[in-house]
Motif scaffolding. Structure first.
Motif, PDB file in Angstrom:
ATOM      1  N   ASN A 282     -52.218 -40.931   9.533  1.00 23.78           N
ATOM      2  CA  ASN A 282     -51.667 -41.885   9.183  1.00 23.78           C
ATOM      3  C   ASN A 282     -50.760 -42.614  10.281  1.00 23.78           C
ATOM      4  O   ASN A 282     -49.861 -43.509   9.772  1.00 23.78           O
ATOM      5  CB  ASN A 282     -50.963 -41.235   7.698  1.00 23.78           C
TER       6      ASN A 282
ATOM      7  N   ASP B 283     -52.451 -47.857   7.863  1.00 25.04           N
ATOM      8  CA  ASP B 283     -51.006 -47.917   6.429  1.00 25.04           C
ATOM      9  C   ASP B 283     -52.128 -47.801   5.303  1.00 25.04           C
ATOM     10  O   ASP B 283     -53.253 -47.016   5.330  1.00 25.04           O
ATOM     11  CB  ASP B 283     -51.093 -49.525   6.034  1.00 25.04           C
ATOM     12  N   GLU B 284     -50.827 -46.832   4.761  1.00 22.78           N
ATOM     13  CA  GLU B 284     -50.586 -46.337   3.681  1.00 22.78           C
ATOM     14  C   GLU B 284     -51.647 -46.731   2.441  1.00 22.78           C
ATOM     15  O   GLU B 284     -52.833 -46.427   2.396  1.00 22.78           O
ATOM     16  CB  GLU B 284     -50.029 -45.594   2.833  1.00 22.78           C
TER      17      GLU B 284
ATOM     18  N   LEU C 124     -55.744 -45.197   2.112  1.00 18.46           N
ATOM     19  CA  LEU C 124     -56.136 -44.773   3.515  1.00 18.46           C
ATOM     20  C   LEU C 124     -56.551 -43.353   2.517  1.00 18.46           C
ATOM     21  O   LEU C 124     -57.558 -42.514   3.278  1.00 18.46           O
ATOM     22  CB  LEU C 124     -54.419 -43.830   3.351  1.00 18.46           C
ATOM     23  N   ASP C 125     -56.801 -42.926   1.435  1.00 17.41           N
ATOM     24  CA  ASP C 125     -57.415 -41.818   0.839  1.00 17.41           C
ATOM     25  C   ASP C 125     -58.670 -42.001   0.911  1.00 17.41           C
ATOM     26  O   ASP C 125     -59.731 -41.118   1.340  1.00 17.41           O
ATOM     27  CB  ASP C 125     -56.552 -40.811  -0.372  1.00 17.41           C
TER      28      ASP C 125
ATOM     29  N   LYS D 111     -49.318 -50.442  12.155  1.00 17.26           N
ATOM     30  CA  LYS D 111     -50.909 -50.130  12.148  1.00 17.26           C
ATOM     31  C   LYS D 111     -51.609 -50.521  11.636  1.00 17.26           C
ATOM     32  O   LYS D 111     -51.447 -51.547  11.149  1.00 17.26           O
ATOM     33  CB  LYS D 111     -50.386 -48.619  11.045  1.00 17.26           C
TER      34      LYS D 111
END
Length: 257
Positions: A142, A146-147, A163-164, A232
């Motif tokens: 993270n 970026d998320e 992200l996951d 990011k």
């Protein structure tokens, strides 16, 4: 390049690790040549992601080297390379006195300017590939991604978003291969960067239904990165020789007969 990292027990986990090395020498040109030799000899094996060498503005014989690693454990792996040990001993011989080491766990990293220089994005790209190939559990990422990151890979029928999900895809590759990247070139500006890389790996786990073969495989490719305002990575486009990889794994043997 980093020398012999003192034993620190458990170390800093997946935390970014920086080693600061100070020495005195009047033979900086020879030291730079040694570092160049080490960079060449450790292609595909080194775990350092960024190195910086500077001289004291008021005392040119006072030399400081900063070397960044994805984690303390990766710094230890780098220290244990025979090339690192040999060149470190040669570097000590060029110093007027024994170098000193300060080992730092990075507890905060901030991008202070919205407008970034090309060098910053290039360093982020190199760090990304170093972390991606790091040993142990995959870090959260993270601080790099970026998320809402988007990953485009022609191998996948759909883009990987978030992200996951991107981390899950990276874990799939890490579960199937023990690998390292050699970043051959990075071309960057303040918002985008493109990296040309070589990937060397050992097939150690199931990959797309192919049982582990233990084969040594290699793949070349390029990745285009787009960066968000906070520095990011917010989008990636991958291009790599998937067909060549499948051939090396023997997946095309029946088709070729």
């Amino acid at each position: 390049m980093g020398g012999t990292v003192p034993d620190q027990g458990a170390g800093g986990g997946a935390m970014t690790f920086v080693q600061l090395i100070e020495c005195r020498t009047s033979r900086l040109d020879e030291m730079n040549r040694l570092i160049d030799d080490w960079v060449e000899q450790t292609k595909g094996k080194r775990t350092a992601t960024h190195a910086l060498v500077g001289t004291d503005h008021s005392d040119a014989s006072h030399v400081v080297e900063l070397v960044e690693f994805p984690s303390y454990e990766e710094a230890m792996r780098n220290s244990n390379l025979p090339e690192t040990d040999r060149i470190f001993r040669e570097m000590v011989a060029l110093c007027d006195e024994m170098p000193t080491f300060i080992d730092l766990d990075v507890v905060r990293e901030a991008h202070l300017d919205v407008v970034r220089e090309a060098g910053t994005t290039a360093r982020t790209v190199r760090r990304f590939f170093g972390v991606l190939a790091s040993a142990g559990e995959l870090p959260p990422l993270n601080d790099l991604l970026d998320e809402d990151v988007h990953s485009h890979d022609p191998v996948n029928p759909q883009d990987t978003i978030g992200l996951d999900h991107v981390r899950a895809e990276f874990r799939m590759w890490r579960g199937a291969f023990d690998f390292a990247f050699t970043v051959e070139d990075v071309v960057a500006d303040d918002e985008r960067a493109c990296a040309r890389w070589t990937w060397n790996a050992t097939h150690t786990g199931d990959f797309l239904g192919i049982a582990p073969t233990g084969r040594q495989v290699a793949m070349t490719g390029m990745t285009l990165f787009r960066f968000a305002a906070d520095g990011k990575i917010t989008e990636l486009w991958w291009q790599h020789d998937q067909l060549g990889l499948m051939q090396q794994l023997g997946a095309l043997d029946e088709l070729e007969q």
